[in-house]
Motif scaffolding. Structure first.
Motif, PDB file in Angstrom:
ATOM      1  N   ALA A 192       0.818  -1.216   0.000  1.00  0.00           N
ATOM      2  CA  ALA A 192       0.000   0.000   0.000  1.00  0.00           C
ATOM      3  C   ALA A 192       0.848   1.260   0.000  1.00  0.00           C
ATOM      4  N   THR A 193       2.080   1.170   0.495  1.00  0.00           N
ATOM      5  CA  THR A 193       2.979   2.327   0.472  1.00  0.00           C
ATOM      6  C   THR A 193       3.639   2.513  -0.892  1.00  0.00           C
ATOM      7  N   LYS A 194       3.616   1.459  -1.722  1.00  0.00           N
ATOM      8  CA  LYS A 194       4.312   1.505  -3.009  1.00  0.00           C
ATOM      9  C   LYS A 194       3.376   1.658  -4.202  1.00  0.00           C
ATOM     10  N   ILE A 195       2.120   1.261  -4.043  1.00  0.00           N
ATOM     11  CA  ILE A 195       1.161   1.363  -5.142  1.00  0.00           C
ATOM     12  C   ILE A 195       0.515   2.741  -5.100  1.00  0.00           C
ATOM     13  N   GLU A 196       0.758   3.526  -6.120  1.00  0.00           N
ATOM     14  CA  GLU A 196       0.163   4.863  -6.175  1.00  0.00           C
ATOM     15  C   GLU A 196      -1.327   4.749  -6.481  1.00  0.00           C
ATOM     16  N   ILE A 197      -2.125   5.543  -5.767  1.00  0.00           N
ATOM     17  CA  ILE A 197      -3.569   5.575  -5.975  1.00  0.00           C
ATOM     18  C   ILE A 197      -3.946   6.932  -6.564  1.00  0.00           C
ATOM     19  N   ILE A 198      -4.536   6.909  -7.752  1.00  0.00           N
ATOM     20  CA  ILE A 198      -5.069   8.121  -8.376  1.00  0.00           C
ATOM     21  C   ILE A 198      -6.580   7.920  -8.451  1.00  0.00           C
ATOM     22  N   SER A 199      -7.323   8.716  -7.703  1.00  0.00           N
ATOM     23  CA  SER A 199      -8.753   8.432  -7.570  1.00  0.00           C
ATOM     24  C   SER A 199      -9.522   9.672  -7.149  1.00  0.00           C
ATOM     25  N   ASN A 200     -10.815   9.486  -6.967  1.00  0.00           N
ATOM     26  CA  ASN A 200     -11.626  10.496  -6.313  1.00  0.00           C
ATOM     27  C   ASN A 200     -11.348  10.445  -4.819  1.00  0.00           C
ATOM     28  N   ASP A 201     -11.931  11.393  -4.093  1.00  0.00           N
ATOM     29  CA  ASP A 201     -11.780  11.402  -2.642  1.00  0.00           C
ATOM     30  C   ASP A 201     -13.170  11.483  -2.017  1.00  0.00           C
ATOM     31  N   VAL A 202     -13.219  11.722  -0.739  1.00  0.00           N
ATOM     32  CA  VAL A 202     -14.502  11.770  -0.045  1.00  0.00           C
ATOM     33  C   VAL A 202     -14.457  12.868   1.007  1.00  0.00           C
ATOM     34  N   GLU A 203     -15.586  13.512   1.221  1.00  0.00           N
ATOM     35  CA  GLU A 203     -15.735  14.516   2.267  1.00  0.00           C
ATOM     36  C   GLU A 203     -16.682  13.956   3.318  1.00  0.00           C
ATOM     37  N   VAL A 204     -16.212  13.887   4.562  1.00  0.00           N
ATOM     38  CA  VAL A 204     -16.998  13.305   5.643  1.00  0.00           C
ATOM     39  C   VAL A 204     -17.260  14.368   6.703  1.00  0.00           C
ATOM     40  N   ASP A 205     -18.508  14.497   7.117  1.00  0.00           N
ATOM     41  CA  ASP A 205     -18.864  15.387   8.230  1.00  0.00           C
ATOM     42  C   ASP A 205     -18.498  14.672   9.524  1.00  0.00           C
ATOM     43  N   PRO A 206     -17.505  15.182  10.282  1.00  0.00           N
ATOM     44  CA  PRO A 206     -17.069  14.472  11.485  1.00  0.00           C
ATOM     45  C   PRO A 206     -18.145  14.380  12.562  1.00  0.00           C
ATOM     46  N   ALA A 207     -19.089  15.288  12.525  1.00  0.00           N
ATOM     47  CA  ALA A 207     -20.123  15.291  13.555  1.00  0.00           C
ATOM     48  C   ALA A 207     -21.204  14.254  13.284  1.00  0.00           C
ATOM     49  N   THR A 208     -21.557  14.079  12.011  1.00  0.00           N
ATOM     50  CA  THR A 208     -22.687  13.197  11.675  1.00  0.00           C
ATOM     51  C   THR A 208     -22.254  11.898  10.988  1.00  0.00           C
ATOM     52  N   GLY A 209     -21.059  11.893  10.410  1.00  0.00           N
ATOM     53  CA  GLY A 209     -20.617  10.731   9.646  1.00  0.00           C
ATOM     54  C   GLY A 209     -21.161  10.710   8.233  1.00  0.00           C
ATOM     55  N   LYS A 210     -21.992  11.692   7.897  1.00  0.00           N
ATOM     56  CA  LYS A 210     -22.507  11.758   6.532  1.00  0.00           C
ATOM     57  C   LYS A 210     -21.369  12.131   5.580  1.00  0.00           C
ATOM     58  N   TRP A 211     -21.492  11.715   4.319  1.00  0.00           N
ATOM     59  CA  TRP A 211     -20.378  11.875   3.403  1.00  0.00           C
ATOM     60  C   TRP A 211     -20.856  12.080   1.981  1.00  0.00           C
ATOM     61  N   ASN A 212     -19.953  12.600   1.170  1.00  0.00           N
ATOM     62  CA  ASN A 212     -20.216  12.706  -0.262  1.00  0.00           C
ATOM     63  C   ASN A 212     -18.898  12.608  -1.017  1.00  0.00           C
ATOM     64  N   ILE A 213     -18.993  12.138  -2.235  1.00  0.00           N
ATOM     65  CA  ILE A 213     -17.805  11.953  -3.063  1.00  0.00           C
ATOM     66  C   ILE A 213     -17.272  13.296  -3.542  1.00  0.00           C
ATOM     67  N   LEU A 214     -15.949  13.416  -3.587  1.00  0.00           N
ATOM     68  CA  LEU A 214     -15.281  14.584  -4.153  1.00  0.00           C
ATOM     69  C   LEU A 214     -14.591  14.131  -5.435  1.00  0.00           C
ATOM     70  N   PHE A 215     -15.152  14.540  -6.563  1.00  0.00           N
ATOM     71  CA  PHE A 215     -14.608  14.080  -7.842  1.00  0.00           C
ATOM     72  C   PHE A 215     -13.267  14.737  -8.132  1.00  0.00           C
ATOM     73  N   LYS A 216     -12.356  13.978  -8.673  1.00  0.00           N
ATOM     74  CA  LYS A 216     -11.034  14.496  -9.026  1.00  0.00           C
ATOM     75  C   LYS A 216     -11.144  15.510 -10.150  1.00  0.00           C
TER      76      LYS A 216
END
Length: 239
Positions: A121-145
């Motif tokens: 996992a330290t050697k394989i580069e990941i190019i992807s979307n990310d995610v935004e998580v509300d720390p208070a509620t745990g709700k989330w949505n995708i952040l497109f690259k």
């Protein structure tokens, strides 16, 4: 890259390196369900809905907190049986394996650590979307690259950027994929590995894109090794 490599392997993650697509799994089991997801998938293939918009709709149907989603996926998602051996082979040959995914980085990283190992996992580069998580509620949505792109993550653009940042190496380039999220990457490499029975093959046939079929990474391993030993890419097209 400091040391010249004999090749570069770009690969999709969900349904390619893993046996199940983690995003489909969440949608089918926690969100809108299989029937509704397949309808959106057909709309994407037909071009009536962009991958970005269809994918967002699927994920927005999942009400489960993000950390709970990861826990569920870590329990249920399995690795392609040939990938670990394939990755170890690439490591001995100094061949970079680069994950180019329309999934979300935290999910991919967590699965990569569990299924392949923390060192990999330290050697394989990941190019992807990310995610935004509300720390208070745990709700989330995708952040497109690439939110401006109809793909959300334009994999072709990411591959081109990777090559520019690494000196545009003139070595054979390979891409491994299975589905509609791989459409933008299908024309960017010397040899496309398309998974047996999946949507990517339908697209390649429709658009006359050359490809070679694989059932698991054991097939890719064998073909890549043959090419590195002198076989031509053309020998494998359509097989």
């Amino acid at each position: 890259m400091s040391t010249p490599s004999p090749a570069i392997v770009f690969t999709d993650w969900d349904g390619t390196v893993t046996l199940q697509d983690s995003n489909d799994y969440l949608t089918d089991n926690l969100g809108m369900g299989l029937t509704n997801r397949l309808k959106i998938n057909d709309d994407i293939l037909d071009g009536t809905v962009t991958f970005r918009d269809g994918f967002r709709e699927m994920l927005e149907s999942v009400p489960t907190k993000f950390n709970e989603c990861i826990d569920i996926l870590l329990k249920d998602i399995r690795l392609d049986p040939g990938f670990k051996t394939f990755y170890d082979y690439c490591a001995t040959k100094d061949i970079p394996v680069v994950v180019v995914s329309s999934g979300m980085r935290p999910i991919i990283h967590a699965l990569l650590c569990k299924l392949v190992g923390e060192e990999a996992a330290t050697k394989i580069e990941i190019i992807s979307n990310d995610v935004e998580v509300d720390p208070a509620t745990g709700k989330w949505n995708i952040l497109f690259k690439h939110p401006e792109s109809g793909f959300g993550h334009d994999k072709a653009q990411s591959i081109k950027q990777y090559l520019q940042e690494n000196g545009s190496p003139s070595v054979p380039l390979f891409y491994c994929g299975d589905g509609v999220s791989d459409l933008s990457a299908a024309k960017e490499t010397n040899l496309l590995f398309a998974k047996h029975g999946r949507d990517l093959i339908k697209y390649c046939i429709r658009e006359s894109i050359p490809y070679t079929e694989f059932k698991d990474f054991g097939d890719i391993h064998s073909k890549l090794d043959n090419i590195l030993q002198g076989a031509s890419v053309e020998e494998f097209l359509g097989k």
